[in-house]
Design an enzyme around this catalytic site. Structure first.
Site, mmCIF file in Angstrom:
data_model
loop_
_atom_site.group_PDB
_atom_site.id
_atom_site.type_symbol
_atom_site.label_atom_id
_atom_site.label_comp_id
_atom_site.label_asym_id
_atom_site.label_seq_id
_atom_site.Cartn_x
_atom_site.Cartn_y
_atom_site.Cartn_z
ATOM 1 N N SER A 21 10.982 39.792 -49.832
ATOM 2 C CA SER A 21 10.567 39.054 -48.738
ATOM 3 C C SER A 21 8.901 39.543 -48.707
ATOM 4 O O SER A 21 8.685 40.642 -48.454
ATOM 5 C CB SER A 21 10.968 39.272 -47.359
ATOM 6 O OG SER A 21 10.405 38.639 -46.304
ATOM 7 N N HIS A 46 11.141 35.740 -51.941
ATOM 8 C CA HIS A 46 11.617 35.235 -50.703
ATOM 9 C C HIS A 46 10.298 34.826 -50.010
ATOM 10 O O HIS A 46 9.389 35.790 -49.759
ATOM 11 C CB HIS A 46 12.564 35.907 -50.176
ATOM 12 C CG HIS A 46 13.000 35.504 -48.830
ATOM 13 N ND1 HIS A 46 14.196 34.962 -48.740
ATOM 14 C CD2 HIS A 46 12.582 35.515 -47.541
ATOM 15 C CE1 HIS A 46 14.467 34.338 -47.721
ATOM 16 N NE2 HIS A 46 13.768 34.922 -46.745
ATOM 17 N N ASP A 48 9.071 33.461 -46.188
ATOM 18 C CA ASP A 48 9.496 33.000 -44.871
ATOM 19 C C ASP A 48 8.297 32.341 -44.225
ATOM 20 O O ASP A 48 7.342 32.587 -44.006
ATOM 21 C CB ASP A 48 9.553 34.611 -43.987
ATOM 22 C CG ASP A 48 10.925 35.384 -44.538
ATOM 23 O OD1 ASP A 48 11.946 34.561 -44.429
ATOM 24 O OD2 ASP A 48 10.541 36.380 -44.875
ATOM 25 N N MET A 50 7.268 30.158 -40.967
ATOM 26 C CA MET A 50 7.574 30.371 -39.739
ATOM 27 C C MET A 50 6.430 29.365 -38.833
ATOM 28 O O MET A 50 5.365 29.444 -39.082
ATOM 29 C CB MET A 50 7.309 31.652 -38.975
ATOM 30 C CG MET A 50 8.308 32.628 -39.662
ATOM 31 S SD MET A 50 8.065 34.294 -39.154
ATOM 32 C CE MET A 50 9.410 35.236 -40.133
ATOM 33 N N HIS A 80 12.325 30.163 -47.187
ATOM 34 C CA HIS A 80 13.323 30.164 -45.993
ATOM 35 C C HIS A 80 12.437 29.214 -44.961
ATOM 36 O O HIS A 80 11.601 29.923 -44.357
ATOM 37 C CB HIS A 80 13.555 31.490 -45.604
ATOM 38 C CG HIS A 80 14.305 31.885 -44.406
ATOM 39 N ND1 HIS A 80 14.589 33.076 -43.888
ATOM 40 C CD2 HIS A 80 14.891 30.938 -43.780
ATOM 41 C CE1 HIS A 80 15.256 32.924 -42.751
ATOM 42 N NE2 HIS A 80 15.594 31.605 -42.749
ATOM 43 N N MET A 82 11.764 28.605 -41.279
ATOM 44 C CA MET A 82 12.175 28.654 -39.938
ATOM 45 C C MET A 82 11.265 27.783 -39.092
ATOM 46 O O MET A 82 10.359 28.383 -38.387
ATOM 47 C CB MET A 82 11.985 30.262 -39.620
ATOM 48 C CG MET A 82 13.236 31.441 -40.300
ATOM 49 S SD MET A 82 12.775 32.842 -40.466
ATOM 50 C CE MET A 82 11.649 32.831 -41.722
ATOM 51 N N MET A 151 21.800 35.460 -41.859
ATOM 52 C CA MET A 151 20.734 36.211 -41.071
ATOM 53 C C MET A 151 21.390 37.547 -40.596
ATOM 54 O O MET A 151 22.225 37.402 -39.770
ATOM 55 C CB MET A 151 20.033 35.415 -39.914
ATOM 56 C CG MET A 151 19.345 34.160 -40.319
ATOM 57 S SD MET A 151 17.951 34.647 -41.707
ATOM 58 C CE MET A 151 17.081 35.965 -40.861
ATOM 59 N N ASP A 189 19.934 38.614 -45.183
ATOM 60 C CA ASP A 189 18.448 38.564 -44.864
ATOM 61 C C ASP A 189 18.074 39.183 -43.711
ATOM 62 O O ASP A 189 18.370 38.738 -42.539
ATOM 63 C CB ASP A 189 17.883 37.136 -45.005
ATOM 64 C CG ASP A 189 16.231 37.042 -44.882
ATOM 65 O OD1 ASP A 189 15.704 38.039 -44.797
ATOM 66 O OD2 ASP A 189 15.766 35.732 -44.445
HETATM 67 C C1 DX5 Z 1 13.192 37.321 -40.665
HETATM 68 C C2 DX5 Z 1 12.688 36.902 -42.211
HETATM 69 C C3 DX5 Z 1 13.617 38.058 -43.048
HETATM 70 C C4 DX5 Z 1 12.607 39.208 -43.089
HETATM 71 C C5 DX5 Z 1 13.188 40.324 -43.905
HETATM 72 O O1 DX5 Z 1 12.834 36.235 -39.814
HETATM 73 O O2 DX5 Z 1 13.758 35.652 -42.488
HETATM 74 O O3 DX5 Z 1 13.134 37.457 -44.520
HETATM 75 O O4 DX5 Z 1 11.396 39.106 -43.376
HETATM 76 O O5 DX5 Z 1 12.278 41.516 -43.657
HETATM 77 P P1 DX5 Z 1 13.051 42.839 -43.601
HETATM 78 O O6 DX5 Z 1 13.723 43.367 -44.657
HETATM 79 O O7 DX5 Z 1 11.877 43.870 -43.324
HETATM 80 O O8 DX5 Z 1 13.906 42.700 -42.152
HETATM 81 ZN ZN ZN Z 2 13.728 35.175 -44.724
#
Ligand code: DX5
Ligand code: ZN
Length: 234
Positions: A21, A46, A48, A50, A80, A82, A151, A189
């Site tokens: 990630s 990956h 993320d 947001m 991903h 969010m 999650m 994740d």
């Molecule tokens: C959380 C994300 C994850 C996160 C994983 O919202 O979807 O992908 O960044 O990071 P670690 O492995 O540090 O929990």
């Molecule tokens: Zn993620």
């Protein structure tokens, strides 16, 4: 744009896909951290995404995905989302180079329509389940999904503590895919490290998304990826 079609074949017991990630990468040295993850043998990258609404944090836009794409043309990009109203962003991320796009059922009124939209853009379609979200939401979209992202923390931040109850959900999703003869992969994740990887793999996980345990590993990124793989292999 990317023409990679992500292979959905499950790997034999003891082998796992690792998807670092990039939220845990060093943003001041982003390109070299991405390159280190690939050199370490990352299967997917990956991203993320947001929006500060669906989760209380901001991260990357499609421009970041587009910027990384040229140097990493052979690696599946696992995006991903969010974000609220993912329908407003699916096209942009597909165009920027995503190969898998995963959305949260709570973020849209039209889950099935969005999953179909992801596939129409040439990407694999995933659904992410928050810790309190039941796999039951998948029942009527099973033909529309290629990936379920479990999650194992509440989404929004890297570096949180793994929630052990998630293992039960992985096992349940594994049972559902056998009973329904579905072909989705199961990804986990949040807080995933070498201490929990083997159990998750035994429960049925196919992909380990890992930020902190890869990028903040005391011995470096290569060790971080290897530690995950080796723990599953033993
Ligand atoms: C959380 C994300 C994850 C996160 C994983 O919202 O979807 O992908 O960044 O990071 P670690 O492995 O540090 O929990
Ligand atoms: Zn993620």
């Amino acid at each position: 744009m990317s023409d990679i079609i992500v292979n959905l074949k499950r790997r034999p017991a003891g082998e796992i896909r690792v998807a670092p990630s990039l939220l845990a990468a060093d943003f001041a040295h982003f390109g070299s951290d991405v390159a280190s993850a690939i050199e370490a043998g990352a299967d997917w990258l990956h991203f993320d995404i947001m929006d500060g609404h669906f989760v209380p944090n901001l991260s990357f836009s499609a421009d970041l995905v587009r910027a990384v794409r040229p140097a990493q043309s052979g690696v599946p990009f696992d995006v991903h989302l969010m974000v609220e109203r993912p329908e407003d962003y699916i096209g942009a991320f597909a165009d920027a180079g995503a190969n898998l796009i995963t959305i949260h059922p709570e973020s849209t009124v039209h889950l099935q329509r969005n999953l179909a939209m992801i596939r129409a853009h040439g990407c694999r379609a995933g659904v992410a389940l928050n810790p309190a979200t039941t796999p039951e939401v998948l029942r009527y979209v099973l033909p529309d999904i290629d990936l379920v992202l479990v999650m194992t923390v509440n989404p929004g931040f890297g570096g949180q503590k793994f929630l052990p109850v998630a293992g039960k959900k992985v096992a349940e999703l594994d049972r559902i895919r056998q009973e329904t003869e579905s072909g989705y992969l199961i990804s986990v994740d949040g807080g995933v490290d070498a201490g929990v990887a083997a159990q998750l793999s035994q429960d049925g996980a196919d992909v380990l998304v890992a930020g902190s345990s890869v990028f903040h590993h005391p011995m470096g990124v290569t060790e971080g990826v290897s530690a995950l793989r080796n723990s599953v292999r033993q």
